[in-house]
Design an enzyme around this catalytic site. Sequence first.
Site, PDB file in Angstrom:
ATOM      1  N   GLY A  15      44.363  43.398  33.748  1.00  9.84           N
ATOM      2  CA  GLY A  15      44.770  44.765  33.479  1.00  9.84           C
ATOM      3  C   GLY A  15      45.993  45.199  34.245  1.00  9.84           C
ATOM      4  N   GLY A  20      45.712  38.473  29.716  1.00 11.52           N
ATOM      5  CA  GLY A  20      44.845  38.226  28.568  1.00 11.52           C
ATOM      6  C   GLY A  20      45.615  37.820  27.330  1.00 11.52           C
ATOM      7  N   SER A  21      46.741  38.468  27.082  1.00 11.32           N
ATOM      8  CA  SER A  21      47.563  38.131  25.906  1.00 11.32           C
ATOM      9  C   SER A  21      48.124  36.722  26.013  1.00 11.32           C
ATOM     10  CB  SER A  21      48.710  39.137  25.765  1.00 11.32           C
ATOM     11  OG  SER A  21      48.224  40.434  25.507  1.00 11.32           O
ATOM     12  N   SER A  22      48.572  36.367  27.218  1.00 15.11           N
ATOM     13  CA  SER A  22      49.090  35.019  27.432  1.00 15.11           C
ATOM     14  C   SER A  22      47.988  33.979  27.276  1.00 15.11           C
ATOM     15  CB  SER A  22      49.712  34.922  28.826  1.00 15.11           C
ATOM     16  OG  SER A  22      50.199  33.622  29.070  1.00 15.11           O
ATOM     17  N   PRO A  52      46.250  39.202  38.066  1.00  9.97           N
ATOM     18  CA  PRO A  52      45.329  40.346  38.072  1.00  9.97           C
ATOM     19  C   PRO A  52      45.033  40.802  36.654  1.00  9.97           C
ATOM     20  CG  PRO A  52      47.545  41.029  38.705  1.00  9.97           C
ATOM     21  CD  PRO A  52      47.548  39.525  38.664  1.00  9.97           C
ATOM     22  N   LYS A  59      54.289  37.629  32.287  1.00 12.17           N
ATOM     23  CA  LYS A  59      55.533  38.254  31.823  1.00 12.17           C
ATOM     24  C   LYS A  59      55.700  39.593  32.518  1.00 12.17           C
ATOM     25  CE  LYS A  59      53.633  41.710  29.215  1.00 12.17           C
ATOM     26  NZ  LYS A  59      53.781  43.166  29.492  1.00 12.17           N
ATOM     27  N   GLY A 108      49.220  44.575  33.335  1.00  8.81           N
ATOM     28  CA  GLY A 108      50.418  44.751  32.529  1.00  8.81           C
ATOM     29  C   GLY A 108      51.377  43.589  32.610  1.00  8.81           C
ATOM     30  N   ILE A 109      50.885  42.430  33.098  1.00 13.22           N
ATOM     31  CA  ILE A 109      51.763  41.264  33.186  1.00 13.22           C
ATOM     32  C   ILE A 109      51.336  40.164  32.210  1.00 13.22           C
ATOM     33  CG2 ILE A 109      52.568  41.701  35.523  1.00 13.22           C
ATOM     34  CD1 ILE A 109      50.526  39.812  36.614  1.00 13.22           C
ATOM     35  N   GLY A 110      50.507  40.555  31.242  1.00 12.79           N
ATOM     36  CA  GLY A 110      50.262  39.678  30.104  1.00 12.79           C
ATOM     37  C   GLY A 110      49.132  38.689  30.243  1.00 12.79           C
ATOM     38  N   ASP A 128      51.118  42.058  22.566  1.00 10.56           N
ATOM     39  CA  ASP A 128      51.901  41.196  23.451  1.00 10.56           C
ATOM     40  C   ASP A 128      51.691  39.707  23.182  1.00 10.56           C
ATOM     41  OD1 ASP A 128      52.954  43.389  24.686  1.00 10.56           O
ATOM     42  OD2 ASP A 128      51.811  43.198  26.545  1.00 10.56           O
TER      43      ASP A 128
END
Length: 281
Positions: free
Chosen positions: A98, A104-106, A96, A13, A100-102, A138
């Site tokens: 860390g 781990g959360s995704s 990558p 994201k 900021g494109i989600g 997120d």
Amino acid sequence: MAEKITWYPSPAKLNLFLHITGRYANGYHQLQSLFQLLDKGDEIGFAINTNNDVKIAEQLPGVPEHENLVYRAAIALKAHAPQESGCALHINKRLPMGGGIGGGSSNAATVLVVLNKLWHCNLDNESLANIGLTLGADVPIFVHGNTAFAEGVGEILLPTITPEKWYLVATPNVSISTKTIFTSVDLPRNTPKIDFKTYCFEKTHNDCQNLVEKMHKDVANLLQWLLHYAPSRMTGTGASVFAVFDAKENADKVLHLLPDCYAGFVAKGVSRSGLHIALGL
């Protein structure tokens, strides 16, 4: 006999903007953002077992199993699963860490959504999102699976359809601590709220960007480079940044020009998560 692994997408994201509008009494930040889902991401593999065992098949370097969001998501859902439910989880990392494109959360959301089905937990999306919120702010956006405007700490979501765009996502070799950014005294915390009905990319910004640029020159330099070609901005707390294009071929051309010191990929913005499409949700 080799275990059967079934693979599912775990999409990336972008935060097309990120306004910090205040702070709650518990210290969490109030924000407004537009979470844009992409058609690229990681993959999570599932090998279901009935021996009550949950494990990560291949450990990520520097990430202990009990700290891995994929493992934590499975353990959190296990309380709602039939006895003896287990699985081996495989992670094919393409995004990558860390950035900021989600990533781990995704990954965590994919585990919640897929195991909810494979383990026959029968939880609704709201229940899964509430579990996800305990893992990270997120995670709910990926549980619901729609590009959406967000408020609160990122859990209040209004699904939306955005114009078709292509994004060049680039990441410098920089590690940025989200905690460090959100605890900085220099972080703006009083941006006026906007009405999502009047959203315009050019009239928004990322409240974390100036701070990160001052702390990490590689991020600032990459953004300045991208701005020569297209409107560009940092996503989340970085380190990844993105440039917006109307056509894939234009994004691809700039990707080929990207200096070798940066990692990058081109992705299409989508309104519905590839995971949810794959599962027929």
